[in-house]
Design an enzyme around this catalytic site. Structure first.
Site, short mmCIF file in Angstrom:
data_model
loop_
_atom_site.label_atom_id
_atom_site.label_comp_id
_atom_site.label_asym_id
_atom_site.label_seq_id
_atom_site.Cartn_x
_atom_site.Cartn_y
_atom_site.Cartn_z
N GLU A 24 0.86 -1.17 0.00
CA GLU A 24 0.00 0.00 0.00
C GLU A 24 0.90 1.22 0.00
O GLU A 24 1.78 1.35 0.85
CB GLU A 24 -0.92 0.01 1.23
CG GLU A 24 -1.98 -1.06 1.17
CD GLU A 24 -3.15 -0.82 2.09
OE1 GLU A 24 -3.33 0.30 2.61
OE2 GLU A 24 -3.92 -1.78 2.27
N HIS A 79 -4.25 6.44 -0.47
CA HIS A 79 -3.52 5.19 -0.33
C HIS A 79 -4.06 4.19 -1.34
O HIS A 79 -5.10 4.40 -1.95
CB HIS A 79 -3.59 4.64 1.11
CG HIS A 79 -4.91 4.09 1.52
ND1 HIS A 79 -5.97 4.89 1.88
CD2 HIS A 79 -5.34 2.82 1.66
CE1 HIS A 79 -6.99 4.13 2.22
NE2 HIS A 79 -6.63 2.86 2.09
N HIS A 81 -4.91 0.04 -2.47
CA HIS A 81 -5.26 -1.31 -2.08
C HIS A 81 -4.73 -2.23 -3.18
O HIS A 81 -5.41 -2.44 -4.18
CB HIS A 81 -6.77 -1.47 -1.94
CG HIS A 81 -7.36 -0.82 -0.74
ND1 HIS A 81 -8.71 -0.73 -0.54
CD2 HIS A 81 -6.79 -0.23 0.34
CE1 HIS A 81 -8.96 -0.12 0.61
NE2 HIS A 81 -7.80 0.21 1.15
#
Length: 128
Positions: A24, A79, A81
C-alpha cells in the site's frame, strides 16, 4: 460536494500505486474545500505495508506545521489497495478521521471518499 483534482495530480497518484503493486502506498492531500491542489507522496511506515498503511509521522507533522504557518491545508490522504477494490476497508473505517478526504486506488482506479461520524460516503471526483 464535488472535489476537483488536476489530471496530472491524479496521474501521479495512480503511477505511485502502480510503481509498488505489492504494498500500500500513501500520501497527503493538500488544498481547500472542493479542490485537491497537491498530492504529496509519503513513506508507508506500517508494520505490514502489504495490507495496511501508516503515513510517515514526520511528513504528517511537517504538513500540519506548514499549514499553521499559512501553507496549504491538509484535507486528507490517499492510499492504495494492491489486491483490493478502491473502497474503504474495515481498517480504513476504524482509522477514519471525520471530515478528511480519502482517495483510494485499487485496480488502476481512484475513488474519493469522505470520512464522517457514521462512516464513509463516496464523493464525486472531477478531473480538471
Amino acid at each position: 460536494m464535488t472535489v476537483v483534482i488536476a489530471a496530472d495530480l491524479l496521474d501521479a497518484i495512480l503511477a505511485h500505486a502502480a510503481a509498488d503493486p505489492t504494498r500500500e502506498v500513501c500520501g497527503l492531500l493538500l488544498g481547500s474545500a472542493g479542490q485537491i491542489e497537491e498530492a504529496r507522496a509519503t513513506a508507508n511506515v506500517a508494520a505490514d505495508p502489504s495490507c495496511w498503511f501508516e503515513v510517515d509521522p514526520s511528513a504528517l507533522i511537517a504538513a500540519l506545521r506548514a499549514e499553521r504557518r499559512g501553507g496549504p491545508c491538509l484535507i486528507g490522504h490517499y492510499h492504495s489497495h494492491p489486491n483490493g477494490r478502491p473502497e474503504p476497508s474495515p481498517r480504513d473505517a476504524a482509522a477514519a478521521e471525520p471530515g478528511r478526504l480519502w482517495l483510494i486506488v485499487g485496480g488502476g482506479v481512484a475513488r474519493l471518499w469522505c470520512a464522517g461520524a457514521d462512516g464513509f460516503r463516496e464523493g464525486p471526483l472531477t478531473v480538471g
